[in-house]
Design an enzyme around this catalytic site. Sequence first.
Site, PDB file in Angstrom:
ATOM      1  N   LYS A 173       4.208 -43.984 -14.855  1.00 18.70           N
ATOM      2  CA  LYS A 173       3.474 -44.054 -16.123  1.00 18.70           C
ATOM      3  C   LYS A 173       4.493 -44.472 -17.181  1.00 18.70           C
ATOM      4  O   LYS A 173       4.660 -43.828 -18.221  1.00 18.70           O
ATOM      5  CB  LYS A 173       2.857 -42.673 -16.406  1.00 18.70           C
ATOM      6  CG  LYS A 173       1.909 -42.627 -17.572  1.00 18.70           C
ATOM      7  CD  LYS A 173       0.508 -43.042 -17.234  1.00 18.70           C
ATOM      8  CE  LYS A 173      -0.328 -43.136 -18.482  1.00 18.70           C
ATOM      9  NZ  LYS A 173      -1.685 -43.655 -18.255  1.00 18.70           N
ATOM     10  N   TYR A 197       8.504 -30.643 -11.523  1.00 22.43           N
ATOM     11  CA  TYR A 197       8.678 -29.581 -10.532  1.00 22.43           C
ATOM     12  C   TYR A 197      10.009 -28.870 -10.636  1.00 22.43           C
ATOM     13  O   TYR A 197      10.262 -27.915  -9.918  1.00 22.43           O
ATOM     14  CB  TYR A 197       8.512 -30.140  -9.119  1.00 22.43           C
ATOM     15  CG  TYR A 197       7.074 -30.276  -8.741  1.00 22.43           C
ATOM     16  CD1 TYR A 197       6.290 -31.251  -9.328  1.00 22.43           C
ATOM     17  CD2 TYR A 197       6.495 -29.426  -7.818  1.00 22.43           C
ATOM     18  CE1 TYR A 197       4.964 -31.380  -8.999  1.00 22.43           C
ATOM     19  CE2 TYR A 197       5.165 -29.551  -7.487  1.00 22.43           C
ATOM     20  CZ  TYR A 197       4.407 -30.521  -8.075  1.00 22.43           C
ATOM     21  OH  TYR A 197       3.095 -30.643  -7.751  1.00 22.43           O
ATOM     22  N   ASP A 230      -2.618 -44.103 -13.100  1.00 23.22           N
ATOM     23  CA  ASP A 230      -4.080 -43.988 -13.233  1.00 23.22           C
ATOM     24  C   ASP A 230      -4.769 -45.200 -12.595  1.00 23.22           C
ATOM     25  O   ASP A 230      -5.743 -45.057 -11.845  1.00 23.22           O
ATOM     26  CB  ASP A 230      -4.505 -43.805 -14.705  1.00 23.22           C
ATOM     27  CG  ASP A 230      -3.689 -44.631 -15.682  1.00 23.22           C
ATOM     28  OD1 ASP A 230      -2.724 -45.299 -15.263  1.00 23.22           O
ATOM     29  OD2 ASP A 230      -4.022 -44.637 -16.879  1.00 23.22           O
ATOM     30  N   ASP A 282       2.474 -35.698  -5.476  1.00 20.18           N
ATOM     31  CA  ASP A 282       1.701 -34.535  -5.047  1.00 20.18           C
ATOM     32  C   ASP A 282       0.208 -34.858  -5.116  1.00 20.18           C
ATOM     33  O   ASP A 282      -0.559 -34.626  -4.169  1.00 20.18           O
ATOM     34  CB  ASP A 282       2.046 -33.374  -6.002  1.00 20.18           C
ATOM     35  CG  ASP A 282       1.465 -32.055  -5.537  1.00 20.18           C
ATOM     36  OD1 ASP A 282       1.040 -31.970  -4.372  1.00 20.18           O
ATOM     37  OD2 ASP A 282       1.450 -31.111  -6.343  1.00 20.18           O
TER      38      ASP A 282
END
Length: 331
Positions: A170, A123, A203, A227
Amino acid sequence: MHKITWIPGDGVGPEISDASRAVIDASGVDIEWEIVDAGVDVMEQYGTPLPDHVLESVRRNKIAIKGPITTPVGTGFRSVNVALRKALDLYANLRPAKSLPGVKTRFEDIDLVIVRENTEDLYAGIEHMVTDDAAESIKIITKKASRRIVKFAFEYALQEGRKKVTAVHKANIMKCTDGLFLATAREVAQEYPQIEFEDRIVDNMCMQLVIKPELYDVLVLPNLYGDIVSDLCAGMVGGLGVAPGANIGEGIAVFEPVHGSAPKYKGMNKVNPLALLQSGILMLRYINEREAADRIYEAMIAVLEEGSKVTYDLGGSATTSQMAEAIIARM
Ligand code: NAD
C-alpha cells in the site's frame, strides 16, 4: 535417510499426525522421525508449552513438521507458534493455494503461492495507549527483512518453475514503510530477469484475486497483508481442512497446516488430515524427495476424485484415519 522432528501438537493434532505420518511412511521415503510433544498437554509436566528439548530437536534436525497447538489463555505465553518462529528466525511463511479435484469451491483452477514476511510489520507488537481514548501501533519495515523475503519468493519461483512474482503493498499511502518494501522488491527483481515481476496495491490485489486469479502466480507480501490475503486464497481452494503451510528460515523449516487445534473435535477421529498431509508433501519437496511427494499427491487426488472416502468438511463421512487408509491403498 532423513532425520526429521515431528511435533504432533494438541487438540486434533495427534490424530491428524498419526494419519499423515502413516501416509508419508507408506510412500517409501526413508525418514527417521523424532517425535516430540509440545502444547497444552505438556504444560503441567514442563511448565511451558514449548520445552527446550523440542526447540533443540528442531535446531538439530533442521526440518520439522508440526500439528496445531492451542494458544494457552492467560499464561503470559503468547503462542508456541510465534515463539518457534521467533526462536528459529523462520522469516518466510509459505502458503500454496491450489484447487483440488472433488473439493467444491466458488473458484476453479486456482494455483497461487503466498509468501508472507513473518517477522516484522504491525506484528512486531509495538503498541501502546497514548491516552485512555487513543492507541498507537508502530509498523516496522526494514530493508533487510524486505530483501530476504522478496529474494525467498524469487528463489522459490525459480526452484518450482514458476513464472511471475507480484509484490503486494500500500505504498501509495504508506510511502515510507510500504514504499521501502516496494523499492526493495523492485531492486531484488533486477537480479531475476528470467522471472516476471509486477506490483499491486493490496486492495486492488484482493479484487483481482477474485476476478482474475489466473493472472497471478507467486505473491510476496509484508506480514499483515500476507496474513489476510493467504486466508483469502485458502478460502478459494476449500478452506482450513486442506490448507498447508510452512515457516522457513536460513537452512531450517517447520511445516504445518494453516488451521488450529479445533478443540471441539479433539479425539473424535473426524477432521480432515489433508492440511497436515499437504504440509508433509511440501516438506518432501523441500528436502528434494519429489518422487515420494508426487506419489502421495496423486493418491490423494485419486481419493478426492473418487469422493467416497473423504471427511465431513468435504461432504463425506470417512474418519481421519479412513481417509488416510484410502490414500495409502491408492499408493
Ligand atoms: P481452528 O482452525 O482450530 O478451527 C476452526 C474450525 O475450522 C474448526 O472448528 C473446524 O470447524 C474447522 N477446521 C479446522 N481444522 C480442520 C480440519 N483439519 N478439518 C476440518 N475442519 C477443520 O481455529 P480456532 O478454533 O480459532 O483455534 C483453536 C486453537 O488453535 C486456538 O487456541 C488457536 O490459537 C490455535 N491455533 C493454532 C495454530 C497453529 O498451531 N499454527 C493456528 C491457528 C490457531
